[in-house]
Design a protein around this motif. Structure first.
Motif, short mmCIF file in Angstrom:
data_model
loop_
_atom_site.label_atom_id
_atom_site.label_comp_id
_atom_site.label_asym_id
_atom_site.label_seq_id
_atom_site.Cartn_x
_atom_site.Cartn_y
_atom_site.Cartn_z
N THR A 23 0.81 -1.22 0.00
CA THR A 23 0.00 0.00 0.00
C THR A 23 0.84 1.28 0.00
OG1 THR A 23 -0.30 -0.22 2.40
CG2 THR A 23 -2.05 -1.08 0.99
N PHE A 25 1.98 2.86 -2.44
CA PHE A 25 1.92 3.02 -3.90
C PHE A 25 2.98 3.99 -4.42
CE2 PHE A 25 -2.96 2.25 -3.98
CZ PHE A 25 -2.77 0.89 -3.88
N PHE A 28 6.25 2.67 -5.69
CA PHE A 28 6.32 1.76 -6.85
C PHE A 28 7.42 2.15 -7.84
CE2 PHE A 28 1.73 -0.14 -6.90
CZ PHE A 28 1.94 -0.71 -5.66
N VAL A 38 3.33 7.68 -9.10
CA VAL A 38 2.11 7.52 -8.30
C VAL A 38 2.16 8.66 -7.30
CG1 VAL A 38 0.68 6.09 -6.83
CG2 VAL A 38 2.19 5.00 -8.50
N SER A 46 -5.49 9.18 -6.41
CA SER A 46 -4.09 9.21 -6.83
C SER A 46 -3.99 9.40 -8.34
CB SER A 46 -3.40 7.90 -6.42
OG SER A 46 -4.13 6.78 -6.89
N TRP A 48 -1.59 8.28 -11.69
CA TRP A 48 -0.66 7.24 -12.12
C TRP A 48 -0.17 7.55 -13.53
CZ3 TRP A 48 -0.01 2.34 -9.49
CH2 TRP A 48 -0.70 2.27 -8.27
N ASN A 62 -9.56 4.98 -4.59
CA ASN A 62 -9.51 3.72 -3.83
C ASN A 62 -10.92 3.18 -3.66
OD1 ASN A 62 -6.80 4.25 -3.50
ND2 ASN A 62 -6.96 4.80 -1.33
N TRP A 73 -8.99 -0.33 -6.63
CA TRP A 73 -9.10 0.99 -7.22
C TRP A 73 -9.91 0.92 -8.50
CZ3 TRP A 73 -5.08 -2.22 -8.15
CH2 TRP A 73 -4.77 -2.44 -9.48
#
Length: 195
Positions: A23, A25, A28, A38, A46, A48, A62, A73
């Motif tokens: 979690t 993110f 990543f 992210v 969020s 991306w 989420n 998500w």
């Protein structure tokens, strides 16, 4: 026509730690190859940026989060996609992580044709590799931590961060992270090389 993908990995840590690691993110890009950004608007939304079959971008919200069991998500703008990650304990120190991702081809009928020509299988291969990176990152983190920044596998030579491929927004977000300071990064490099 949606692309559907499923990857399963066995992660050598408790379900609590696997959930906590995953979690993060915003970390990543530090260990994944294709994830360029992210960043967060707030605790639920969020942004991306991913490089798979070209640059793909979306905002996500989420949904269906169950602590230590599941995260999910769905995109609300940009590339249409949704996903669910399930965490299943297999004993005290092993967790099965199942990743389910559904996405619409990005270019209408051209996108569908591209899928038929192999982009879909390429995405599957990328997803499998990224989840292997996740597993290795967890393996290399010290015991009793659920902070990805403790892993020596972060910033491996193929990660988006190491390759200088993160977005400007991702780099700006990282500047606020004390563990991303030049001094801290040099210390990590020394630790990793055993100096």
């Amino acid at each position: 026509m949606m692309g559907e993908h499923h990857v399963t990995v066995l992660v050598p840590t408790s379900v609590k730690s696997a959930y906590a690691f995953f979690t993060h993110f915003h970390d990543f890009p530090k260990y994944m190859h294709s994830v360029r950004e992210v960043t967060y608007y707030d605790t639920q939304r969020s942004h991306w940026v991913v490089q798979v079959a070209g640059k793909q971008e979306w905002d996500a919200v989420n949904e269906n989060w169950i602590p230590e069991r599941q995260v999910g998500w769905r995109s609300i703008k940009g590339l249409q996609n949704r996903g669910t990650i399930k965490f299943t304990p297999l004993g005290a120190e092993q967790t099965v992580v199942d990743v389910f991702i559904h996405h619409d081809p990005p270019m209408g009928i051209v996108g569908r044709m591209a899928e038929w020509l192999g982009i879909d299988s390429h995405f599957q291969t990328v997803l499998e590799k990224e989840m292997q990176n996740f597993t290795r990152m967890v393996e290399e983190a010290p015991q009793e931590t659920s902070d990805p920044m403790s892993s020596h596998y972060l910033f491996h030579q193929e990660s988006a961060f190491t390759r200088g491929e993160t977005t400007e927004r991702q780099r700006a977000a990282m500047k606020d992270d004390p563990k991303m300071s030049p001094v801290h990064l040099r210390e990590r490099e020394r630790e990793k090389s055993g100096i």
